[in-house]
Scaffold this active site. Structure first.
Site, PDB file in Angstrom:
ATOM      1  N   TYR A 135      57.962  14.580  16.049  1.00  0.00           N
ATOM      2  CA  TYR A 135      56.880  13.945  16.803  1.00  0.00           C
ATOM      3  C   TYR A 135      56.277  12.750  16.064  1.00  0.00           C
ATOM      4  CZ  TYR A 135      56.855  18.009  19.909  1.00  0.00           C
ATOM      5  OH  TYR A 135      57.204  18.986  20.788  1.00  0.00           O
ATOM      6  N   LYS A 190      66.810  25.735  12.737  1.00  0.00           N
ATOM      7  CA  LYS A 190      68.138  25.480  13.306  1.00  0.00           C
ATOM      8  C   LYS A 190      69.028  25.054  12.143  1.00  0.00           C
ATOM      9  CE  LYS A 190      70.761  25.040  16.995  1.00  0.00           C
ATOM     10  NZ  LYS A 190      71.281  26.202  17.720  1.00  0.00           N
ATOM     11  N   ASP A 222      67.291  29.070  19.029  1.00  0.00           N
ATOM     12  CA  ASP A 222      67.836  29.499  20.330  1.00  0.00           C
ATOM     13  C   ASP A 222      67.776  31.019  20.454  1.00  0.00           C
ATOM     14  OD1 ASP A 222      69.592  29.264  18.200  1.00  0.00           O
ATOM     15  OD2 ASP A 222      71.345  28.833  19.417  1.00  0.00           O
ATOM     16  N   ASP A 246      56.137  24.106  19.472  1.00  0.00           N
ATOM     17  CA  ASP A 246      55.556  23.663  20.740  1.00  0.00           C
ATOM     18  C   ASP A 246      56.133  24.508  21.879  1.00  0.00           C
ATOM     19  OD1 ASP A 246      54.316  22.201  22.674  1.00  0.00           O
ATOM     20  OD2 ASP A 246      55.328  20.309  22.264  1.00  0.00           O
ATOM     21  N   ASP A 250      54.338  28.236  23.711  1.00  0.00           N
ATOM     22  CA  ASP A 250      54.073  28.310  25.155  1.00  0.00           C
ATOM     23  C   ASP A 250      54.833  29.483  25.776  1.00  0.00           C
ATOM     24  OD1 ASP A 250      52.314  26.238  25.277  1.00  0.00           O
ATOM     25  OD2 ASP A 250      53.361  25.172  26.883  1.00  0.00           O
TER      26      ASP A 250
END
Ligand code: NAD
Length: 356
Positions: A135, A190, A222, A246, A250
């Site tokens: 980001y 990852k 994943d 992020d 959620d």
């Protein structure tokens, strides 16, 4: 202790006022000072985070935040949009550690789309790094591709990076949190594909040596997304970077089915923090008196625990919330047949009464 109270837009003022009532009912010696933020601040001062609001946030010991945003500001330039206020506060106050608990109260299992036996009693904490990652990485932009196959075409690009100290500081926050809970940290990355994740994992393993009482495991993002819906109760504390966090936070929030119930905290290195509900400003229900104030009330409890060193008072609030749920009181978002529908103010009244 000075608390900056920033109600913001939409349902923000309605829900923050209930959290303030609960804090006052505890009889603590707190100095609560209010300031406009988001669209409300743009309306009076021409900027979503005016200097006076930022100053107040800087000198306060903690910030109680409602929510910002409303469709009526959608045509403003990006830097004047209400949502810039929250990004500005995170940046100026160096709030790098985001705590998002996902708790499923036994009384609310029906609100989840998962089976009761999978979700009932869920109590996990997602710790998301907030200041780094793709980001904020440079370089980024849109350029002309040099790839043989797509030469000359427009391509977008971003840069993912994490430095060792950045990973270490969020790792320590997660391990410290786990010490106060179930003593398990699952680091999500990852590392099978990304160098950034490989370094992330190495640092987590090194940090874990200082916390022999906490068990560290690793999971690819994943798989973590799958395990969160398959067996979420297997987690205790999940620590991850900005991008993965992020999405996973959620997902974890929605597992419980009731976004109006979930608090959050964003902390700096000294545990000064900004506390806000996980949801947004809900302009669709603003002013109707039906918003659920419990996420904000529980955010105030987190503030007492993490920034003000008052865990007993935090627990009093959390127990009061459990009590009103056990009494069958529900705002519209969590209402089910056989329970009693109440307004925002009535829910605040009930929590204040339950404190006694
Ligand atoms: P939202 O979370 O505001 O609303 C999503 C849905 O959940 C809506 O139907 C809303 O009515 C409902 N809801 C949310 N909180 C509730 C509560 N306490 N009680 C009952 N129902 C509740 O998300 P959105 O609609 O995508 O965004 C609305 C605005 O909020 C946008 O301007 C967005 O940018 C902003 N936003 C702000 C923050 C923040 O301030 N940190 C976070 C997310 C979104």
């Amino acid at each position: 202790m000075k608390i900056a109270v920033l109600p913001g837009d939409g349902i923000g003022p309605e829900i923050v006022v209930q959290a303030v009532r609960v804090l006052k009912a505890l009889g603590l010696n707190l100095d609560l000072e209010e300031a406009p933020v988001g669209g409300a601040a743009y309306d009076v001062a021409g900027h979503p985070l005016p200097p006076a609001t930022l100053e107040l946030a800087k000198k306060a010991d903690a910030i109680l935040f409602g929510a910002v945003g409303d469709w009526k500001y959608d045509t403003l330039a990006r830097e004047l949009r209400p949502e810039q206020a929250i990004l500005g506060l995170r940046k100026h106050l160096e709030l790098f550690a985001n705590f998002r608990p996902a708790i499923c109260y036994p009384e609310l299992t029906a609100a989840s789309s998962l089976k009761p036996e999978i979700i009932g009693g869920l109590d996990i904490l997602i710790v998301r790094e907030l200041n780094g990652d793709i980001y904020f990485g440079q370089p980024r932009g849109i350029r002309t591709s040099e790839l043989a196959l797509f030469k000359g075409a427009r391509e977008g690009f971003d840069t993912m990076h994490y430095s060792e100290p950045e990973v270490e500081r969020i790792g320590r926050v997660a391990f410290e949190a786990a010490r106060k809970r179930g003593k398990k940290v699952c680091s999500v990355d990852k590392a099978n594909v990304l160098e950034t994740s490989q370094l992330w994992r190495e640092v987590m393993i090194r940090v874990a040596k200082d916390y022999p009482d906490v068990e560290l495991s690793h999971m690819y993002v994943d798989n973590a997304a799958m395990q969160l819906v398959k067996a979420p109760k297997a987690f205790d504390v999940v620590v991850t970077g900005n991008l993965f966090g992020d999405i996973l936070s959620d997902e974890a929030a929605m597992l419980t089915g009731s976004i109006g119930m979930l608090p959050s905290a964003s902390l700096d290195k000294n545990n000064k923090g900004l506390y806000e509900p996980s949801h947004g400003s809900a302009p669709d229900i603003a002013g109707k008196g039906i918003a659920n104030p419990l996420a904000t009330i529980l955010s105030a409890a987190m503030m007492l625990r993490y920034s003000l060193g008052m865990p007993a008072e935090a627990e009093r609030i959390e127990k009061a919330v459990q009590k009103v749920l056990a009494q069958g009181l529900r705002t519209a978002d969590i209402f089910t047949e056989g329970t009693q529908k109440v307004s925002t103010v009535q829910m605040g009244d009930a929590v204040v009464a339950a404190l006694a």
